[in-house]
Structure formats: structure tokens, C-alpha cells
Design a protein around this motif. Structure first.
Motif, PDB file in Angstrom:
ATOM      1  N   PRO A 130       7.053   1.323  -0.296  1.00  0.00           N
ATOM      2  CA  PRO A 130       5.631   1.624  -0.108  1.00  0.00           C
ATOM      3  C   PRO A 130       4.903   1.788  -1.443  1.00  0.00           C
ATOM      4  CG  PRO A 130       7.016   3.468   0.540  1.00  0.00           C
ATOM      5  CD  PRO A 130       7.938   2.349   0.197  1.00  0.00           C
ATOM      6  N   HIS A 131       3.579   1.899  -1.372  1.00  0.00           N
ATOM      7  CA  HIS A 131       2.786   1.878  -2.600  1.00  0.00           C
ATOM      8  C   HIS A 131       1.722   2.965  -2.609  1.00  0.00           C
ATOM      9  CE1 HIS A 131       0.069  -0.131   0.178  1.00  0.00           C
ATOM     10  NE2 HIS A 131      -0.899   0.183  -0.650  1.00  0.00           N
ATOM     11  N   GLU A 132       1.140   3.176  -3.786  1.00  0.00           N
ATOM     12  CA  GLU A 132      -0.078   3.977  -3.893  1.00  0.00           C
ATOM     13  C   GLU A 132      -1.183   3.066  -4.391  1.00  0.00           C
ATOM     14  OE1 GLU A 132      -0.487   6.364  -7.451  1.00  0.00           O
ATOM     15  OE2 GLU A 132       1.682   6.149  -7.757  1.00  0.00           O
ATOM     16  N   ASP A 133      -2.439   3.498  -4.225  1.00  0.00           N
ATOM     17  CA  ASP A 133      -3.532   2.577  -4.515  1.00  0.00           C
ATOM     18  C   ASP A 133      -3.906   2.536  -5.997  1.00  0.00           C
ATOM     19  OD1 ASP A 133      -3.536   1.766  -1.973  1.00  0.00           O
ATOM     20  OD2 ASP A 133      -5.432   2.667  -1.389  1.00  0.00           O
ATOM     21  N   GLY A 134      -3.406   3.494  -6.776  1.00  0.00           N
ATOM     22  CA  GLY A 134      -3.516   3.345  -8.214  1.00  0.00           C
ATOM     23  C   GLY A 134      -4.782   3.885  -8.845  1.00  0.00           C
ATOM     24  N   ILE A 155     -12.620   0.712   1.939  1.00  0.00           N
ATOM     25  CA  ILE A 155     -13.840   0.884   1.130  1.00  0.00           C
ATOM     26  C   ILE A 155     -13.530   1.879   0.023  1.00  0.00           C
ATOM     27  CG2 ILE A 155     -16.246   1.646   1.213  1.00  0.00           C
ATOM     28  CD1 ILE A 155     -16.219   0.835   4.200  1.00  0.00           C
ATOM     29  N   ARG A 156     -13.747   1.449  -1.227  1.00  0.00           N
ATOM     30  CA  ARG A 156     -13.402   2.298  -2.369  1.00  0.00           C
ATOM     31  C   ARG A 156     -14.464   2.210  -3.439  1.00  0.00           C
ATOM     32  NH1 ARG A 156      -7.056   0.896  -1.759  1.00  0.00           N
ATOM     33  NH2 ARG A 156      -7.898  -1.047  -1.004  1.00  0.00           N
ATOM     34  N   ARG A 157     -14.329   3.087  -4.428  1.00  0.00           N
ATOM     35  CA  ARG A 157     -15.227   3.032  -5.568  1.00  0.00           C
ATOM     36  C   ARG A 157     -14.420   2.749  -6.831  1.00  0.00           C
ATOM     37  NH1 ARG A 157     -19.710   4.195  -8.234  1.00  0.00           N
ATOM     38  NH2 ARG A 157     -19.574   5.466 -10.120  1.00  0.00           N
ATOM     39  N   GLY A 175      -2.186  -0.813 -10.263  1.00  0.00           N
ATOM     40  CA  GLY A 175      -2.875  -0.887  -8.970  1.00  0.00           C
ATOM     41  C   GLY A 175      -2.677  -2.292  -8.466  1.00  0.00           C
ATOM     42  N   HIS A 176      -2.791  -2.454  -7.148  1.00  0.00           N
ATOM     43  CA  HIS A 176      -2.289  -3.712  -6.614  1.00  0.00           C
ATOM     44  C   HIS A 176      -3.360  -4.679  -6.184  1.00  0.00           C
ATOM     45  CE1 HIS A 176      -3.104  -2.574  -2.502  1.00  0.00           C
ATOM     46  NE2 HIS A 176      -2.617  -1.405  -2.765  1.00  0.00           N
ATOM     47  N   HIS A 177      -4.566  -4.494  -6.671  1.00  0.00           N
ATOM     48  CA  HIS A 177      -5.565  -5.455  -6.235  1.00  0.00           C
ATOM     49  C   HIS A 177      -5.968  -6.406  -7.350  1.00  0.00           C
ATOM     50  CE1 HIS A 177      -5.275  -3.240  -2.711  1.00  0.00           C
ATOM     51  NE2 HIS A 177      -5.890  -2.179  -3.188  1.00  0.00           N
ATOM     52  N   LEU A 237       2.683   8.029  -1.193  1.00  0.00           N
ATOM     53  CA  LEU A 237       2.653   6.566  -1.076  1.00  0.00           C
ATOM     54  C   LEU A 237       2.382   6.220   0.385  1.00  0.00           C
ATOM     55  CD1 LEU A 237       5.944   5.779  -3.034  1.00  0.00           C
ATOM     56  CD2 LEU A 237       3.648   5.973  -3.958  1.00  0.00           C
ATOM     57  N   HIS A 238       1.914   5.005   0.627  1.00  0.00           N
ATOM     58  CA  HIS A 238       1.707   4.620   2.021  1.00  0.00           C
ATOM     59  C   HIS A 238       2.157   3.191   2.259  1.00  0.00           C
ATOM     60  CE1 HIS A 238      -2.181   3.847  -0.060  1.00  0.00           C
ATOM     61  NE2 HIS A 238      -2.124   2.700   0.597  1.00  0.00           N
ATOM     62  N   GLY A 239       2.417   2.915   3.527  1.00  0.00           N
ATOM     63  CA  GLY A 239       2.841   1.571   3.896  1.00  0.00           C
ATOM     64  C   GLY A 239       2.682   1.373   5.394  1.00  0.00           C
TER      65      GLY A 239
HETATM   66 FE   LIG Z   1      -3.028   0.889  -0.103  1.00  0.00          FE
END
Ligand SMILES: [Fe+2]
Ligand SMILES: O=C(O)CCC(=O)C(=O)O
Length: 261
Positions: A131-135, A240-242, A119-121, A199-201
Motif C-alpha cells: 500500500p501507499h501514502e499520497d506523499g 480532490i487535493r491541494r 508521491g505517486h502522481h 498507508l492506504h490501498g
Molecule cells: Fe492514494
């Protein structure tokens, strides 16, 4: 999460049809006044809260997601309000979101990088321009409130194994499977397969032509006239995520005090 679990009945009128499940797009989720206030609060945050990446800068709130668990940090009141509002829609399995990433994109900036599987955070760095996915560190739903400007979010099918084989090889930029217009003050929800599979970008461009890039949610967008040319301004997104795995700080503190004895 199968498709049935992923459906949020109160958001069904906002479902983007004819795309892989499940995407909700709510135009004018917040008022202009709320937008102005949120923008002010974002820019009033202390300078060191910002991290400059290539192509955008961001503020991380709530703690740093980590595979072993996130040490939670209290959200500021102005963010907690929107986290509560979004959580009360039932987007996080009845639980509360606890993490917000604030992204700022200037015109011509975007988010395309492929990040590591973690994950990329966290600490991972962009490797190239896919592009990426949030993982997997997050509950499989991301909700995004947009401020200041529109953008276009491009959605891609996952890379097949043949592309995964050698990431060092020069690869042609894949074409999006579909795109979504994300207007200021809207709420966008990606959930289920749209979160776990696609994936998104965001392409780094100065102007979006809806003729060149038709958008799947045009019917729901006040600004999506058929031949619209939409110049990008500065956009702030609140994602906003959990993060389900959190470490209890009290436990950490007591462990620390034990180990120093
Ligand atoms: Fe993302
Ligand atoms: O700004 C956005 O809408 C997308 C941000 C994003 O993909 C992310 O933070 O993971």
C-alpha cells in the motif's frame, strides 16, 4: 497539522470514531442525479486524458504535481464546481483545492502499489505491491467523491524500518489496521495523521464480504448490513487535493521570452 488543527467542525458529525485521526465519511454527499451527471462528464473527457496503469486508469486534472511546483492548468467547469464545494468546507486551510485525480477501477482492480517518496502522481512507477501514502506534494488532506460502485479502502500502519530495509526481499502482505466502506455518492476525507502516517490501498477483488472485512464506518453506511456480500461494479473516484506549490505560468512565459532574446 496537529489534531486540533485537523478538526473540521462542520464535519464532526461525520467523524469516523475509534480510528486514528482524522477521517470523515459523509454518505450521500451528492445526489443520484449529480452522480449520473458526473459519470457522464468523466466519460465525455477526451480519450487521451486517460492514462492506463496496471489495475486502474486515471485522468489527471489541474497540472502535474512536481517537487519544484506544479504548472497549474484550469480545471473544467464540471470539476471546478465540486472542487469549490469541497474547498468551502475548509478542508485545505481556507485555500482552494487545485488538483483532481479521476480513477476508474473495474471489478477486481485496485490500488496497492508502493510509490516513490516523491508521491505517486508524477512520473514515478509502482515498484511492488504494497500500500501507499499520497506523499508530500499535497496539502495533507485528500477528499474523495465516489461514483458508480462501492469499494473498500484498507488502512495500514507504516512499514517499520525492518521492512524498509530491503524492498527486494519477498514480504508477506501486511494486514490492514482497519478498513473503510466507501459507498457511491459518498465523500471521504483523510486528514492529519490518517493522511501523513497511515498507508492506504484497495485490494483487487470482485466481491467484498463485510464478515471477512469488518469496516470501521459501518454505522454510517446504509449498505453495511452485518453479513453483506457486496459485488464490486465499476467505480470512479474523484480525489480532490491541494498542491500548495504552484509555478506562475506568467512568470514561466516571461522567463522563456527572456532566454530566447
Ligand atoms: Fe492514494
Ligand atoms: O480511489 C480511491 O479512493 C483512492 C485513490 C488513491 O489512493 C489515490 O489516488 O491516491
Amino acid at each position: 497539522m496537529d489534531e486540533l488543527d485537523a478538526v473540521i467542525p462542520s464535519l464532526e458529525p461525520f467523524r469516523v470514531e475509534q480510528v486514528p485521526p482524522i477521517i470523515y465519511y459523509v454518505p450521500d454527499f451528492i445526489s443520484e442525479q449529480e452522480e449520473t451527471q458526473l459519470l457522464r462528464q468523466v466519460y465525455e473527457a477526451p480519450k487521451p486524458k486517460w492514462t492506463q496503469l496496471s489495475g486502474r486508469k486515471l485522468q489527471n486534472w489541474g497540472g502535474l504535481p512536481h517537487p519544484k511546483g506544479m504548472v497549474p492548468e484550469q480545471l473544467p467547469r464540471w470539476l471546478q464546481h465540486w472542487v469549490d464545494t469541497v474547498s468551502s468546507l475548509g478542508l485545505f486551510g481556507g485555500a482552494q483545492a487545485n488538483h483532481v485525480l479521476v480513477n476508474e477501477y473495474r471489478p477486481g482492480e485496485g490500488i496497492m502499489p508502493l510509490y516513490s517518496q516523491r508521491g505517486h502522481h508524477g512520473k514515478s512507477e509502482p515498484l511492488n505491491t504494497q500500500p501507499h501514502e499520497d506523499g508530500p506534494l499535497y496539502y495533507p488532506t485528500v477528499s474523495t467523491i465516489s461514483l458508480g460502485s462501492h469499494t473498500i479502502l484498507d488502512m495500514y500502519l507504516p512499514r517499520g524500518p525492518e521492512l524498509e530495509k530491503d524492498l527486494r526481499e519477498e514480504q508477506p502482505q501486511p494486514l490492514p489496521k482497519f478498513s473503510l466502506l466507501v459507498e457511491p455518492r459518498s465523500l471521504l476525507v483523510l486528514r492529519g495523521e490518517a493522511y501523513t502516517h497511515l498507508l492506504h490501498g484497495i485490494r483487487p477483488t470482485l466481491i467484498d464480504s463485510l464478515t471477512e472485512t469488518p469496516v470501521a464506518n459501518a454505522a454510517a453506511c446504509p449498505s453495511a448490513q452485518p453479513d453483506a456480500l457486496l459485488p464490486r461494479g465499476t467505480r470512479i473516484s474523484l480525489t480532490i487535493r491541494r498542491v500548495p506549490r504552484v509555478l506562475r505560468t506568467s512568470l514561466l512565459l516571461s522567463k522563456k521570452s527572456l532566454s530566447t532574446k
